[in-house]
Motif scaffolding. Structure first.
Motif, mmCIF file in Angstrom:
data_model
loop_
_atom_site.group_PDB
_atom_site.id
_atom_site.type_symbol
_atom_site.label_atom_id
_atom_site.label_comp_id
_atom_site.label_asym_id
_atom_site.label_seq_id
_atom_site.Cartn_x
_atom_site.Cartn_y
_atom_site.Cartn_z
ATOM 1 N N MET A 1 1.166 -1.181 0.138
ATOM 2 C CA MET A 1 -0.173 -0.211 -0.165
ATOM 3 C C MET A 1 1.047 0.711 -0.282
ATOM 4 S SD MET A 1 -3.490 0.867 2.025
ATOM 5 C CE MET A 1 -3.440 2.269 3.413
ATOM 6 N N GLY A 2 1.731 1.263 0.716
ATOM 7 C CA GLY A 2 2.846 2.216 0.456
ATOM 8 C C GLY A 2 3.238 2.647 -0.628
ATOM 9 N N ILE A 3 3.436 2.189 -1.593
ATOM 10 C CA ILE A 3 4.293 2.380 -2.781
ATOM 11 C C ILE A 3 3.245 3.131 -3.325
ATOM 12 C CG2 ILE A 3 5.063 1.177 -5.096
ATOM 13 C CD1 ILE A 3 5.850 -0.793 -3.047
ATOM 14 N N THR A 56 3.669 14.743 6.080
ATOM 15 C CA THR A 56 3.601 14.090 7.043
ATOM 16 C C THR A 56 4.332 13.162 7.727
ATOM 17 O OG1 THR A 56 1.421 13.528 6.630
ATOM 18 C CG2 THR A 56 1.718 15.273 6.621
ATOM 19 N N LEU A 57 4.268 13.448 9.306
ATOM 20 C CA LEU A 57 5.107 12.272 9.887
ATOM 21 C C LEU A 57 3.493 10.914 9.667
ATOM 22 C CD1 LEU A 57 5.400 13.408 13.453
ATOM 23 C CD2 LEU A 57 7.186 12.448 11.480
ATOM 24 N N GLU A 58 2.190 11.278 9.599
ATOM 25 C CA GLU A 58 1.612 9.904 8.797
ATOM 26 C C GLU A 58 1.700 9.464 7.716
ATOM 27 O OE1 GLU A 58 -3.277 9.769 7.992
ATOM 28 O OE2 GLU A 58 -2.700 10.361 10.572
ATOM 29 N N GLU A 59 2.235 9.863 7.015
ATOM 30 C CA GLU A 59 2.127 10.040 5.488
ATOM 31 C C GLU A 59 3.840 8.367 5.589
ATOM 32 O OE1 GLU A 59 0.807 13.244 2.127
ATOM 33 O OE2 GLU A 59 2.217 13.204 3.918
ATOM 34 N N VAL A 60 4.633 9.362 6.147
ATOM 35 C CA VAL A 60 6.043 8.773 5.910
ATOM 36 C C VAL A 60 5.582 6.738 6.944
ATOM 37 C CG1 VAL A 60 8.349 8.385 7.651
ATOM 38 C CG2 VAL A 60 6.945 10.816 6.694
ATOM 39 N N ASP A 61 5.022 6.721 8.113
ATOM 40 C CA ASP A 61 4.580 6.125 8.860
ATOM 41 C C ASP A 61 4.021 4.790 7.630
ATOM 42 O OD1 ASP A 61 3.349 4.354 10.778
ATOM 43 O OD2 ASP A 61 2.005 4.603 10.651
ATOM 44 N N GLU A 62 2.634 4.933 6.971
ATOM 45 C CA GLU A 62 1.969 4.396 6.098
ATOM 46 C C GLU A 62 2.759 4.429 4.497
ATOM 47 O OE1 GLU A 62 -3.059 6.312 5.679
ATOM 48 O OE2 GLU A 62 -0.834 7.259 4.739
ATOM 49 N N ILE A 63 4.197 4.775 3.968
ATOM 50 C CA ILE A 63 4.515 4.592 2.971
ATOM 51 C C ILE A 63 6.231 3.750 3.415
ATOM 52 C CG2 ILE A 63 5.999 5.766 1.207
ATOM 53 C CD1 ILE A 63 4.228 8.298 1.300
#
Length: 71
Positions: A1-3, A56-63
């Motif tokens: 999903m992160g990709i 964002t930190l949330e995006e970093v976490d997801e990716i």
């Protein structure tokens, strides 16, 4: 999903892979392989990607953070 998130963030920022590669001092294939999940990002490249795409930190976490599902 992160990709998928990483690619969509790049596209939403109006950046091509070539532009990202130039900002990161990479050749075409290494970034392409990273964005497609074939090669993992180094900490240095993660840091540069965060700055370039203003994640964002949330995006970093997801990716970038892969956490297995807990029972």
């Amino acid at each position: 999903m992160g990709i998928r998130i990483l690619k969509s963030k790049r596209v939403l920022k109006g950046l091509t892979r070539v532009q990202i590669e130039k900002k990161m001092n990479l050749n075409t294939k290494p970034y392409n392989h990273k964005e497609n999940g074939r090669v993992k990002f180094t900490l240095d490249k993660v840091s540069k990607t965060i700055k370039i795409l203003k994640l964002t930190l949330e995006e970093v976490d997801e990716i970038f953070l892969e956490v297995s599902n807990l029972p």
